[in-house]
Design an enzyme around this catalytic site. Structure first.
Site: not given
Ligand SMILES: Cc1cc2nc3c(=O)[nH]c(=O)nc-3n(C[C@H](O)[C@H](O)[C@H](O)COP(=O)(O)OP(=O)(O)OC[C@H]3O[C@@H](n4cnc5c(N)ncnc54)[C@H](O)[C@@H]3O)c2cc1C
Lengths: 362, 394
Positions: B122-125, B157, B240
């Site tokens: 899944q290529g989202y983030s 992932s 999900e």
């Molecule tokens: C084990 C694991 C597997 C994953 N697998 C995939 C995958 O296969 N494909 C994919 O695309 N992504 C994947 N992800 C990515 C995941 O979806 C993101 O890590 C997640 O959405 C958070 O984004 P970020 O890491 O950029 O954190 P950030 O968005 O930078 O967040 C950092 C902190 O800021 C807080 N924050 C941010 N915005 C707000 C807001 N509006 N209000 C309050 N607090 C806020 C967050 O809660 C967090 O505490 C995976 C992540 C993990 C940990």
């Protein structure tokens, strides 16, 4: 498969909610408190009319003949409205004691009176769970001596009393040698008190094969009812906090736009919602899943109390200084939750009980 | 309240149990080897995998019956037999294609994906698009009948194991941010893709950075229309969130802690006799019980089409946090033993699964919408509180 409330159960909650009204109930609780009333005859009469006093009492004795899940649902609504009325003791535990351990004659005398609201029954169980030093009731030759603390629905005409040996007794409020002392508590909506017995005449409730099992069932049931009361009170507090946050402005915006405030509200709601499911399950288990009923009742009581306590604090904080005042009256719910938490065992005691029941404790 | 599943469904349960008794020695351990693929085929043939996916797309073609699906899950879990293949292709892409894919996509993609012949990631983030996913920058320009993709994904992932990727890209740079995204499907073997491993805190290699340089993708490999990718992606996010919640697994972990507390001794005393740990155990048990009841309520709501209020919305938040706390308890109970970690470590308990899960579930608290984002959702959609200024989702 249906895990949820029937239409009748939803209607039961709705009709009771209509009667108690959203604002009237706090006003009534305030008057009850200010006048130091023991009983609110108007509230009691209304509850009787709705069938609440006779909810679990069989129809042949003038009741409605519903089950303990229904009773939990009523308890929830009463907690939600901080209703100054007896229920857990007089309309649930006392009738249950009579239905499970009373003779046909005792049932015929007392159940119709309880169902109609003509009589109120208090329940003294605390010596059977969490007994104190210098307290406890002993029975000998049909007479009771000793002390019962934390009697539920204290302002009563008759009491169901558990003795130290697991026996149950009926005692008239005006029996000779009985001294009654109301214990002032934080929660002014439901009187609690102490009974002192000096060789008091009592009628044994001795029709059950295993009286101790009946006492156990009363405790389980009481715990679920207190959990339900807390569920209702806590959900009322969340609703008030959310509504207040949408109204109250600081820094030129509603405080509900501040994320710290939103997250306080979200945390409360997220923690409380599973308690609703748990209370339903525990209410259902009492009569339908006997093997699970006791442990489930413990967890319903302990977990809902923990969440309720957190909600009570957080919802008050959302109101700022106003939350601390008597003006909005939020503290009525706070205190109701506080009392529910301690009665029939606080969370630690009840969890220890859950461990013992699963043979996890010595 | 009626907690029994009824006669028809209990008969179905017996069928499942019988199947498991007959075939369980064919079941694979873990991984995606030949025996796993053969097992998957057998499960599809019997309707225990791909159950409601139409036959013409490679599924079993049964009418949807939530209770039967639940019974299958329950019995496989009870027997501790592999319930077939998972992964983001099966759990997320297939349901999405069934909802919004073209006929051709359904025919070509669902079958091989379901049989485990095509593994997806899944290529989202992206580095600049996590919680604010719609801020993604990876772009795709149409050149003749091909998309040309440039940019970077992160936290992807299983990208290193995947054959294909479903990927969000910006195709309409001038549109408002939620309306400029498209949902593309392409091979991970395409020229111009570079995968760099990211090691996670468990020491595992589960996710990656993925770089795209002039990756060319046939124009037809798009799900939905141009600019509709956000809608398509939201359908997937819904799947999900739902799939993380298995309170029955939590129950078996809880029983594992009880076992641990009964068998381990410290200072000559069994841990179960420590009132402090016992209280923590009972506390977690109460919370697990509440989530199991909540789960029954959701199941019933789905079966009977009944409104369950916010009971569903809170699940991701509550269960991931609770599971993390539960695994923590086991570690604390073990004292110094709790810090042992890594294959073959002397004295290791439970293969190190307590520490592993403790960390893994912190990942799940963050992944797929962090706990803070969940609270925003509960406050806004559940309690009707004002929306975050920039979180307005299309
Ligand atoms: C084990 C694991 C597997 C994953 N697998 C995939 C995958 O296969 N494909 C994919 O695309 N992504 C994947 N992800 C990515 C995941 O979806 C993101 O890590 C997640 O959405 C958070 O984004 P970020 O890491 O950029 O954190 P950030 O968005 O930078 O967040 C950092 C902190 O800021 C807080 N924050 C941010 N915005 C707000 C807001 N509006 N209000 C309050 N607090 C806020 C967050 O809660 C967090 O505490 C995976 C992540 C993990 C940990």
């Amino acid at each position: 498969m249906e895990f949820g409330l029937s239409q009748e159960q939803t209607m039961l909650q709705d009709s009771l909610t209509r009667f108690l009204g959203d604002s009237g109930s706090l006003a009534r609780a305030r008057v009850f408190n200010a006048n130091n009333e023991g009983r609110a005859p108007d509230v009691l009469a209304g509850l009787a009319e709705l069938g609440v006093t006779g909810l679990i009492i069989p129809e042949e004795h003038g009741g409605v003949g519903l089950g303990l899940l229904d009773a939990a649902l009523v308890s929830e609504v009463l907690g939600r409205h901080v209703t100054p009325a007896p229920f857990i003791g007089s309309s649930v535990l006392a009738p249950l004691a009579l239905m499970r351990a009373g003779s046909a004659g005792q049932q015929a005398v007392w159940l119709p009176k309880l169902a109609s609201g003509a009589a109120v029954a208090g329940v003294a169980l605390s010596e059977a769970t969490g007994a104190r030093e210098n307290a406890g009731v002993t029975a000998s030759g049909g007479r009771l001596s000793g002390r019962a603390l934390f009697v539920i629905d204290f302002e009563a005409d008759v009491y169901v009393v558990a003795d130290k040996a697991g026996g149950l007794h009926l005692v008239a409020a005006d029996a000779k040698g009985l001294t009654r002392t109301r214990l002032p508590t934080i929660d002014t909506t439901r009187p609690v008190g102490e009974l002192n017995f000096d060789n008091v005449e009592a009628e044994p409730l001795a029709a059950a094969a295993d009286s101790a099992a009946v006492v156990r069932f009363l405790i389980d049931t009481g715990r679920v009812m207190y959990a339900a009361d807390t569920l209702g009170a806590a959900s009322a507090m969340i609703d008030q906090a959310v509504a207040y946050a949408k109204e109250r402005k600081q820094f030129e915006r509603a405080i509900a736009t501040f994320q710290a405030v939103k997250h306080m509200c979200a945390e409360m709601a997220a923690a409380l919602e599973p308690c609703r499911s748990l209370v339903w399950y525990a209410g259902h288990a009492l009569e339908s899943l006997p093997a699970e009923a006791s442990v489930t009742a413990c967890h319903a009581k302990a977990h809902t109390s923990e969440v309720g306590t957190r909600v009570a604090k957080t919802a008050t904080e959302v109101h700022g200084g106003m939350g601390f005042t008597d003006l909005v009256g939020l503290h009525y719910w706070f205190k109701r939750i506080g009392l529910n938490r301690q009665m029939l065992g606080g969370p630690e005691a009840v969890r220890e009980d859950a461990a013992r029941l699963q043979a996890l404790a010595a | 309240m009626e907690l029994s599943y009824g006669a028809e469904h209990e008969a179905f349960r017996r069928e499942v149990v019988e199947f498991l008794q007959t075939h369980r020695d064919q079941a694979p351990g873990s991984g995606r080897g030949a025996s796993a693929l053969a097992w998957q085929k057998l499960l599809i043939a019997h309707g225990y995998a791909g159950r409601t996916i139409p036959k013409e797309y490679g599924g079993y073609g049964a009418a949807p019956d939530i209770l039967k699906s639940r019974i299958i899950a329950e019995e496989f879990a009870k027997a501790q037999v592999s319930p077939g293949l998972g992964g983001q292709g099966i759990s997320m892409l297939i349901p999405t294609l069934l909802e919004v894919g073209s006929e051709e996509q359904k025919r070509d993609i669902i079958g091989p994906t379901l049989r485990g012949e095509r593994i997806w990631c899944q290529g989202y983030s992206e580095p600049g698009a996590g919680s604010d996913l719609a801020n993604l920058r990876t772009k795709a320009d149409l050149d003749g009948d091909e998309w040309v993709i440039n940019g970077q994904k992160i936290w992807t992932s299983t990208a290193h194991l995947a054959d294909w990727i479903f990927c969000l890209v910006r195709t309409e740079p001038d549109a408002p941010k939620h309306q400029g995204i498209s949902f593309l499907l392409f091979s991970m073997k395409s020229p111009g893709i570079e995968i760099r491993p990211l090691i996670d805190m468990t020491n595992g290699h589960s996710f990656n950075e993925v770089f795209f340089t002039d990756v060319r993708v046939p124009a037809g490999q798009i799900v939905g229309k141009r600019g509709e990718g956000w809608k398509v992606a939201n359908a997937i996010l819904k799947h999900e969130r739902g799939s993380l919640a298995d309170p029955n697994v939590m129950l078996s972990r809880l029983n594992g802690i009880k076992e641990l507390m009964r068998s381990e001794t410290i200072d000559g005393r069994r841990l179960i006799y420590s009132p402090v740990f016992r209280d923590r155990l009972m506390r977690v048990e109460g919370e697990v019980m509440a989530m199991r009841c909540n789960d029954l309520r959701l199941l019933s709501g789905a079966v009977n089409n009944a409104d369950v209020g916010i009971a569903g919305m809170i699940v991701k938040l509550q269960t991931t946090e609770l599971r993390h706390e539960l695994e923590r308890l086991a570690i604390d109970v073990m004292g110094e033993m709790g810090v042992l970690y890594g294959e073959g470590a002397p004295h290791l308990r439970g293969n190190g699964s307590w520490q592993w899960n403790y960390m893994f579930f912190l990942g799940l608290i963050i992944g797929g919408g962090t706990s803070q984002i969940q609270k925003n959702i509960i406050a806004e959609r559940g309690l009707g509180m004002p929306r975050e200024p920039k979180l307005a989702i299309g």
